[in-house]
Design a protein around this motif. Structure first.
Motif, PDB file in Angstrom:
ATOM      1  N   ALA A  60     -20.569  47.212 -24.063  1.00  0.00           N
ATOM      2  CA  ALA A  60     -20.797  47.458 -22.643  1.00  0.00           C
ATOM      3  C   ALA A  60     -20.193  48.792 -22.231  1.00  0.00           C
ATOM      4  O   ALA A  60     -20.824  49.589 -21.534  1.00  0.00           O
ATOM      5  N   ALA A  61     -18.968  49.064 -22.661  1.00  0.00           N
ATOM      6  CA  ALA A  61     -18.290  50.302 -22.291  1.00  0.00           C
ATOM      7  C   ALA A  61     -19.005  51.513 -22.876  1.00  0.00           C
ATOM      8  O   ALA A  61     -19.141  52.552 -22.220  1.00  0.00           O
ATOM      9  N   ALA A  62     -19.487  51.392 -24.109  1.00  0.00           N
ATOM     10  CA  ALA A  62     -20.194  52.502 -24.752  1.00  0.00           C
ATOM     11  C   ALA A  62     -21.487  52.816 -24.016  1.00  0.00           C
ATOM     12  O   ALA A  62     -21.820  53.988 -23.790  1.00  0.00           O
ATOM     13  N   GLY A  63     -22.224  51.780 -23.626  1.00  0.00           N
ATOM     14  CA  GLY A  63     -23.457  51.985 -22.882  1.00  0.00           C
ATOM     15  C   GLY A  63     -23.202  52.610 -21.530  1.00  0.00           C
ATOM     16  O   GLY A  63     -23.953  53.477 -21.066  1.00  0.00           O
ATOM     17  N   LEU A  64     -22.118  52.205 -20.890  1.00  0.00           N
ATOM     18  CA  LEU A  64     -21.752  52.751 -19.582  1.00  0.00           C
ATOM     19  C   LEU A  64     -21.441  54.234 -19.700  1.00  0.00           C
ATOM     20  O   LEU A  64     -21.939  55.052 -18.921  1.00  0.00           O
ATOM     21  N   GLU A  69     -22.797  59.929 -18.684  1.00  0.00           N
ATOM     22  CA  GLU A  69     -22.808  61.302 -19.183  1.00  0.00           C
ATOM     23  C   GLU A  69     -24.211  61.897 -19.147  1.00  0.00           C
ATOM     24  O   GLU A  69     -24.383  63.095 -18.900  1.00  0.00           O
ATOM     25  N   ARG A  70     -25.209  61.066 -19.344  1.00  0.00           N
ATOM     26  CA  ARG A  70     -26.582  61.557 -19.437  1.00  0.00           C
ATOM     27  C   ARG A  70     -27.288  61.634 -18.087  1.00  0.00           C
ATOM     28  O   ARG A  70     -28.147  62.500 -17.885  1.00  0.00           O
ATOM     29  N   VAL A 114     -24.311  54.619  -9.686  1.00  0.00           N
ATOM     30  CA  VAL A 114     -23.234  54.211 -10.582  1.00  0.00           C
ATOM     31  C   VAL A 114     -23.084  52.693 -10.600  1.00  0.00           C
ATOM     32  O   VAL A 114     -22.895  52.093 -11.668  1.00  0.00           O
ATOM     33  N   SER A 115     -23.170  52.050  -9.450  1.00  0.00           N
ATOM     34  CA  SER A 115     -23.064  50.583  -9.432  1.00  0.00           C
ATOM     35  C   SER A 115     -24.207  49.956 -10.226  1.00  0.00           C
ATOM     36  O   SER A 115     -24.031  48.939 -10.902  1.00  0.00           O
ATOM     37  N   LYS A 116     -25.376  50.584 -10.182  1.00  0.00           N
ATOM     38  CA  LYS A 116     -26.533  50.112 -10.963  1.00  0.00           C
ATOM     39  C   LYS A 116     -26.250  50.237 -12.463  1.00  0.00           C
ATOM     40  O   LYS A 116     -26.530  49.316 -13.245  1.00  0.00           O
ATOM     41  N   ILE A 117     -25.676  51.369 -12.879  1.00  0.00           N
ATOM     42  CA  ILE A 117     -25.378  51.584 -14.292  1.00  0.00           C
ATOM     43  C   ILE A 117     -24.297  50.623 -14.779  1.00  0.00           C
ATOM     44  O   ILE A 117     -24.363  50.108 -15.901  1.00  0.00           O
ATOM     45  N   CYS A 283     -30.900  67.100 -10.938  1.00  0.00           N
ATOM     46  CA  CYS A 283     -31.564  65.872 -10.477  1.00  0.00           C
ATOM     47  C   CYS A 283     -33.080  66.047 -10.492  1.00  0.00           C
ATOM     48  O   CYS A 283     -33.818  65.139 -10.878  1.00  0.00           O
ATOM     49  N   VAL A 284     -33.538  67.221 -10.066  1.00  0.00           N
ATOM     50  CA  VAL A 284     -34.971  67.498 -10.048  1.00  0.00           C
ATOM     51  C   VAL A 284     -35.526  67.474 -11.474  1.00  0.00           C
ATOM     52  O   VAL A 284     -36.589  66.905 -11.739  1.00  0.00           O
TER      53      VAL A 284
END
Length: 334
Positions: A60-64, A69-70, A114-117, A283-284
């Protein structure tokens, strides 16, 4: 089924002593029993159906960390604090209280993102998981004269869901629009209790989203900019204390004089810095790639330049962050 039937024959005795229908039922029953045993195996069962505590610890932490970062831009403090806080909490087998994060900043800086991620890193279905619960102040708690009712409902909702899944995730959006005093009703669930009426809340996670304190965050960021210092030099200690005091004393915030702050039950006040022109371009680019479009440099600049920036003289920060990037691109790809 034929192979299973042959294997069962020695156990059932001579074929002449067994009615055809009885043999069929025996075979079917054995097959059903075997299938039930397989499906009841936890990992396989959870493959077909969502389970509580589905993704844990390092995975979970690795995916977060990878997703932040991406996909998150201009928020070095957020990436650092959220990853460390969530990773440490998931790896702690003897947490003394639930994890409570309060995310603050202007609209469009990435709080909901961030809450979604975080939700996606813990549960495969993310925000759609039955173990992730979202509350929006203006939608779920609209009337000031119903605060007593809301308090009872909120306590019942949290108690019921944590009873079902200890690792429940609760997200409270628009905290700056919540009626003062309402959020204090969940104080017992965030405190250092081992059990409350037989229920432990120590594995639960609470995330609060708010625009309150954004002025203080901008003040710190501007101070660094005017002194010629990089925004990446800003540390959590430069912002967190001033941010918590600002939120606590903000009469228009749901945290106004809240016992959650007074009793130090919020583990981290996470500042989202206002986004600059270069971050809007990032973002664009990501949105274009998501649409399968080439990231044309001219288009990136054009969309970013259409944003409005503040302060009026310096024009450093986008007043809507990346919030309207999607709708602006619709204009170019009608």
């Amino acid at each position: 089924r034929a192979a299973l039937g042959l294997a069962l024959l020695p156990l059932l005795g001579p074929a002449s002593a067994v009615e055809p229908i009885s043999l069929g039922l025996a075979i079917a029953g054995a097959a059903a029993s075997a299938l039930t045993g397989i499906i009841s195996y936890p990992r396989l069962y959870c493959y077909f159906r969502e389970c509580c505590l589905q993704r844990q610890d390092l995975r979970a932490a690795a995916g977060l960390q990878e997703n932040l970062e991406r996909r998150l831009f201009g928020q070095h403090l957020v990436s650092k604090v959220v990853v460390k806080a969530v990773r440490g909490f998931l790896n702690n087998t003897n947490a003394k209280k639930p994890l409570a994060l309060s995310l603050h900043g202007w609209t469009g800086t990435g709080k909901n993102f961030v809450s979604k991620i975080v939700a996606e890193s813990i549960y495969k279905r993310g925000l759609h998981s039955k173990y992730v619960h979202q509350f929006v102040a203006t939608l779920h708690f609209p009337h000031a004269n119903s605060i007593s009712l809301y308090k009872d409902q909120l306590q019942s909702w949290i108690r019921g869901n944590v009873s079902i899944c200890p690792r429940s995730l609760f997200i409270f959006d628009e905290m700056d629009k919540m009626h003062a005093g309402l959020i204090d009703s969940i104080k017992p669930f965030l405190d250092y209790y081992e059990l409350l009426d037989g229920v432990s809340y120590r594995q639960a996670i609470f995330i609060f989203l708010s625009n309150a304190g954004a002025e203080k965050i901008t003040e710190v960021a501007l101070d660094f900019w005017r002194k010629g210092r990089s925004r990446e030099d800003i540390q959590l200690t430069d912002v967190q204390n001033a941010l918590s005091v600002s939120v606590f004393n903000n009469k228009n915030s749901g945290f106004w004089h809240s016992t959650l702050i007074d009793r130090n039950l919020i583990d981290y006040f996470v500042p989202f810095l206002p986004l600059e022109y270069r971050h809007v371009k990032m973002c664009v680019r990501v949105e274009l790639e998501a649409r399968g479009q080439a990231a044309d440099e001219e288009l990136l600049s054009r969309v970013a330049e259409e944003m409005t920036y503040f302060p009026r003289e310096e024009r450093i920060y986008s007043d809507k962050g990346c919030k309207t990037v999607d709708s602006k691109l619709d204009y170019y790809f009608d």
